[in-house]
Every structure is written in structure tokens, then in C-alpha cells.
Design a protein around this motif. Structure first.
Motif, PDB file in Angstrom:
ATOM      1  N   LEU A   1      88.437 -28.614 -28.378  1.00  0.00           N
ATOM      2  CA  LEU A   1      89.624 -29.236 -28.814  1.00  0.00           C
ATOM      3  C   LEU A   1      90.106 -30.256 -27.890  1.00  0.00           C
ATOM      4  N   GLN A   2      89.996 -29.733 -26.537  1.00  0.00           N
ATOM      5  CA  GLN A   2      90.507 -30.523 -25.739  1.00  0.00           C
ATOM      6  C   GLN A   2      89.570 -31.896 -25.459  1.00  0.00           C
TER       7      GLN A   2
ATOM      8  N   GLY B   1      93.627 -26.715 -34.401  1.00  0.00           N
ATOM      9  CA  GLY B   1      94.696 -27.267 -33.878  1.00  0.00           C
ATOM     10  C   GLY B   1      95.202 -28.350 -34.826  1.00  0.00           C
TER      11      GLY B   1
ATOM     12  N   GLU C   1      99.789 -31.048 -32.445  1.00  0.00           N
ATOM     13  CA  GLU C   1      99.363 -30.427 -31.331  1.00  0.00           C
ATOM     14  C   GLU C   1      99.548 -29.013 -31.136  1.00  0.00           C
TER      15      GLU C   1
ATOM     16  N   PRO D   1      97.679 -28.412 -26.237  1.00  0.00           N
ATOM     17  CA  PRO D   1      98.517 -27.380 -26.704  1.00  0.00           C
ATOM     18  C   PRO D   1      99.452 -26.991 -25.386  1.00  0.00           C
TER      19      PRO D   1
ATOM     20  N   SER E   1      96.868 -32.121 -36.034  1.00  0.00           N
ATOM     21  CA  SER E   1      96.941 -33.354 -35.487  1.00  0.00           C
ATOM     22  C   SER E   1      97.669 -34.286 -36.578  1.00  0.00           C
TER      23      SER E   1
ATOM     24  N   VAL F   1      98.503 -25.168 -31.912  1.00  0.00           N
ATOM     25  CA  VAL F   1      96.852 -24.263 -32.063  1.00  0.00           C
ATOM     26  C   VAL F   1      97.284 -23.114 -32.294  1.00  0.00           C
TER      27      VAL F   1
ATOM     28  N   TYR G   1      93.294 -32.672 -27.919  1.00  0.00           N
ATOM     29  CA  TYR G   1      94.415 -31.612 -27.925  1.00  0.00           C
ATOM     30  C   TYR G   1      94.811 -31.053 -26.738  1.00  0.00           C
TER      31      TYR G   1
ATOM     32  N   ARG H   1      91.087 -35.806 -36.335  1.00  0.00           N
ATOM     33  CA  ARG H   1      90.367 -35.835 -35.279  1.00  0.00           C
ATOM     34  C   ARG H   1      88.971 -35.081 -35.440  1.00  0.00           C
TER      35      ARG H   1
END
Length: 497
Positions: free
Chosen positions: A388-389, A271, A257, A395, A273, A259, A393, A277
Motif C-alpha cells: 500500500l505504501q 486503504g 488515506e 496512514p 483513496s 486503512v 498510502y 490506485r
């Protein structure tokens, strides 16, 4: 204890010494490379023997600078720019120069592989990534079709960093962080794609290196090199590090998580993980960090070029640009800059050009132009963050690879919607390679210090650079990002970008 990082780049080899007791770099050196001449357009090749000579020269310079401290060198590891393949025969002789650094010879072969597997979406489904002409997969296919006699002699295929690591230790193998950049590694499964290998050439399966666990050394420095360099005792050679993964570790990104925003010329938002992903839209690249975690990387080509263009146009220093940025209101009085001066990777617009939109009789001022250029880059990071979200993710902050200045840092925080803070010192992939060597050495000594602990100890942040987002300005920049992306999409679909 001292640990050496070695980075093989397109223009030079660089070496540094890292003192883990003081968490500081104690020596640096470099040795240049040259491209082979007389090649057709689109071809860029280097002699791998030149890398070995450059490593030898740069390591000797670093050790001379260390002086009496050379006796405390305990490990080293290698990273390199991605792409290219070193082809060795049964006697471990290099068969041909390496195509690298933008060589386009295998562009047709890359397209052939893409077509066979359903285009980029099909390859992403299979391996996690699409591929291009620089990938090992495409280049080996090119070798088989265009230089069959060379292909028939091939017995080992290695990345640049694995080849140098083999020379250092006499031991073969590759890390997941390196294999993930090859084009035929299934990143989610952490294994070579037999399906893809069989299409390129079934016999290749026996030529690929075995995987090395993240915390396991490749081996120890060969006696001949240790003697030539005046090193005593065992010097452990790390498994090697993919350049992108090494950069993450150098910025202290070692836990899921976290970034990072890389503010270099070929920057990115990346990011980390626990698993992989995959970005099935094909904008983000996936890879493996040095501890075996996954990462998603949104590459960006214009982080430096757009602001630099404005700075040069006005004859400004960096301080002048920062001053103009700080004195100009958000939104640049309606100017919106699409900063795709070198094409763009995210969003995927490889042939795009820059665009300045919203010019009026009154708003085309140096300050507004500076603000629009900086905002254009920040909005690109905001778009990368939104992607990314989308992949899960969340962050708590974003680390910057360098100080962006008070105004620049605040702009990034507002655009991203999370706090940003710069890493102290920096060092990039070269530092990351040395940190990998240290982590591996600690594990070999039976000490419970992994990559997270090494990163936490070696990498600090500059708290004075920390910027907190303003909620109102974040909402404003979210709207502006939507306008930027809509404009880029419309122009691209219309054939104007």
C-alpha cells in the motif's frame, strides 16, 4: 429512526435494524440457504427465489423484535457476497439458478478472457483488476457458450444484491461498489468496459444496469411489501453495497488515506483513496467505496487459520493463546512460520502450503509456536502495508475489525509501524448496508450528512485497545518480513510452494 441492513451470504441471509439516534443495533435475525443438490463436482448453485423467501422471513423476524419501533423504519439497503449473476428474461423471470460461492464452471472462460487481453497484466491495465471464474464476465461468457438457449432469452443481468434490491423496490440500477466486482467494470473510469463486454457478447451491453449515484436511493419499498410487513410511509431502498465496500464503512473507513486490517477468516488490509490506485503487480484488488472513493484491498486467507491451528493443537482457549503470545519473546527464538495453510492471495501463492522454518533441538515449544504463527500473520499484514505504501498510502493509524488482545495488538502495531486501534462493536458488511440506507435517507431529507458524517457518528473505536509501535521492534519485523518473503519466493520459484 430505524434502518435495515440486509446481507445475502452463501449460507444465510441476515438482517439487522440500526437505530441512528442511539447508534446501536436494535434487532437481528437470519434465515438459512441451501445449495442445489445433484450437481457435478466444482458446481455450486442456488435458487434466487430462496434469497427472497429468506429476506422476507428475516425482515419479519426483525420487525417483530422491534415491536412498536417498526413504525420508525425509514430505509433499508442490501449487500451480498461477490460473484454470480442473476439472469432474467423479458418478463423478469429467473432463467436459471445462480452459480456462486466457489463454483468453478466458468474457469475456462475466465482463462479465455485473460488470454485475449494479455493475461492478468492486460486486464489490470484495462479495468484495474484481473478476473476469475466467479466474475459476472466469465459466467456470462460460460452461459453464451454452454447454454445458448438460456442466453438468447436473457434480457437483464444483475448481481445478487441488485436482484434483491430490484425485488424490494421495482427499480433497476447498480452502485459502483457492486459493479467493481463484476470483472468488466473499468474501476478507474467508473464505467462498464465496452471493450471487454464486446468480447464476451456485444448484446450484453443492453442487459447491464445503469449506474446509481452513491447518495441516491434505488427507489422506495414496493407497496405490496410495505403492506405485508406492516410498514407505513415511504421506506427508501438504498442503491446497494458491494460487500467489501460495506465492510469499510462499517469500520468507520470513509476518508482517503484511512486503512483497515480485517482480522476475519478471509481478512485483508485495505486503504481508501480519492482516486483509484491500481496495483499493477496484481496482488491488490481495487474497488469503489459507498461514497464513490476508490480503495485498494490486499486480501489475506490465513488471518485466523494459522493461530487457530496452534490453539487447537495445544487444546488452548483464546485466552491461553494470548497468554502464550505475551510470554514469548519477539522472533520466537528463531522459528519463522509461513502461514499459508489455505494458499495465499498476498503474496500471490494460491497453491502454497504452510512452512515452519528454523527448528532446533530447543526452540520447538508451544509458546514459540504460538508466537511464530501470530508473527507469520502479522508479517503478512506488514507486507500488505509495504505494498500500500508503494502506491502512496500513508496512514496515521490502522483500524482493526476486532480486538486482537494486548499482545496481538502490540504485535500488529510493531509489524505495521503505525498505531492500531480496534473498532467498538463491529458489525461488518451487514452494518455497512444499514449505514448506507441511513446516509441515503438523510440526503433525501435535505440534511448535509454524508457517509463521512454517518461513519463518524455511528462508529467508535475502543481506545483501551490502542497500541503504539515500538521503533526497534518495527525494524526487527521489517527484517523478518524480508526473510519471510525471500523464503516464500525461493521455494515458489523452485516448485516447492
Amino acid at each position: 429512526m430505524q434502518f435495515l441492513g440486509v446481507e445475502i451470504g452463501h449460507a444465510m441471509t441476515r438482517v439487522l435494524a440500526l437505530d441512528v439516534e442511539t447508534a446501536s443495533v436494535t434487532a437481528r435475525a437470519s434465515a438459512p440457504h441451501e445449495w442445489l443438490g445433484g450437481l457435478p463436482d466444482g458446481c455450486r448453485e442456488q435458487d434466487p427465489g430462496m434469497w427472497l423467501r429468506a429476506v422476507d422471513l428475516a425482515v419479519r423476524q426483525v420487525l417483530d423484535e422491534l415491536g412498536e419501533l417498526r413504525g420508525s423504519v425509514a430505509g433499508m439497503s442490501v449487500t451480498a457476497a461477490p460473484g454470480g449473476v442473476v439472469v432474467l428474461d423479458e418478463d423478469d423471470r429467473v432463467i436459471r439458478p445462480v452459480k456462486w460461492g466457489g463454483d468453478l464452471s466458468a474457469k475456462g472462460e475466465a482463462q479465455e478472457i485473460l488470454r485475449e487481453f494479455g493475461g492478468a497484466p492486460g486486464l489490470i491495465e484495462l479495468t484495474g483488476n484481473a478476473l476469475d471464474a466467479s466474475s459476472m464476465a466469465a459466467q456470462v461468457r460460460w452461459l453464451k457458450l454452454h447454454e445458448p438457449k438460456h442466453f438468447e432469452r436473457a434480457r437483464r443481468l444483475m448481481s445478487v444484491e441488485d436482484f434483491v434490491g430490484y425485488w424490494l423496490s421495482g427499480e433497476t440500477g447498480t452502485s459502483a461498489s457492486t459493479a467493481a466486482t463484476s470483472g468488466w467494470f473499468e474501476v478507474p473510469e467508473r464505467s462498464w468496459s465496452r471493450t471487454l463486454v464486446d468480447f464476451v457478447a456485444p448484446e450484453v451491453a443492453a442487459m447491464l444496469p445503469q449506474g446509481l449515484p452513491p447518495s441516491q436511493p434505488r427507489g422506495v419499498l414496493r407497496d405490496a411489501l410495505a403492506s405485508a410487513w406492516g410498514l407505513e410511509g415511504q421506506v427508501w431502498v438504498g442503491p446497494g453495497a458491494g460487500q467489501q465496500a460495506a465492510a469499510l464503512l462499517a469500520a468507520g473507513i470513509a476518508m482517503p488515506e484511512e486503512v483497515i486490517a480485517d482480522l476475519s477468516g478471509d481478512g485483508c488490509l485495505a486503504g481508501l483513496s480519492e482516486g483509484t490506485r491500481v496495483d499493477y503487480r496484481g496482488e491488490g484488488e481495487v474497488g469503489c467505496d459507498l461514497a464513490g472513493n476508490g480503495f485498494t484491498r490486499m486480501p489475506m486467507r490465513n488471518v485466523v487459520s494459522a493461530p487457530e491451528m496452534v490453539r487447537r493443537h495445544n487444546g488452548w482457549s483464546s485466552a491461553d493463546f494470548e497468554k502464550a503470545l505475551s510470554e514469548t519473546a519477539a522472533g520466537a527464538d528463531g522459528l519463522l512460520f509461513l502461514p499459508y495453510l489455505r494458499g495465499e492471495a498476498v503474496p500471490r501463492l494460491p497453491e502454497a502450503q504452510g512452512l515452519l522454518h528454523g527448528i532446533t533441538m530447543n526452540n520447538l515449544t508451544p509458546g514459540n509456536l504460538a508466537r511464530a504463527a501470530a508473527e507469520g500473520v502479522a508479517l503478512g499484514f506488514a507486507y500488505g502495508m509495504s505494498r500500500l505504501q508503494d502506491m502512496g498510502y500513508e496512514p496515521l493509524e490502522v483500524r482493526l475489525t476486532r480486538h486482537a488482545g494486548p499482545a496481538g495488538g502490540q504485535l500488529l502495531a510493531d509489524a505495521l509501524g503505525v498505531p492500531v486501534v480496534a473498532v467498538s462493536g463491529g458489525g461488518g458488511p451487514l452494518l455497512g448496508a444499514a449505514m448506507q440506507a441511513a446516509a441515503v435517507w438523510f440526503r433525501e431529507q435535505g440534511e448535509a450528512l454524508g457517509f463521512e458524517e454517518v461513519a463518524g457518528y455511528m462508529v467508535t473505536v475502543d481506545e483501551e485497545s490502542r497500541c503504539l509501535p515500538d521503533a526497534g521492534r518495527h525494524d526487527f519485523y521489517q527484517e523478518l518480513m524480508g526473510r519471510q518473503q525471500y523464503l516464500a519466493e525461493v521455494l515458489h520459484d523452485g516448485g516447492f510452494m
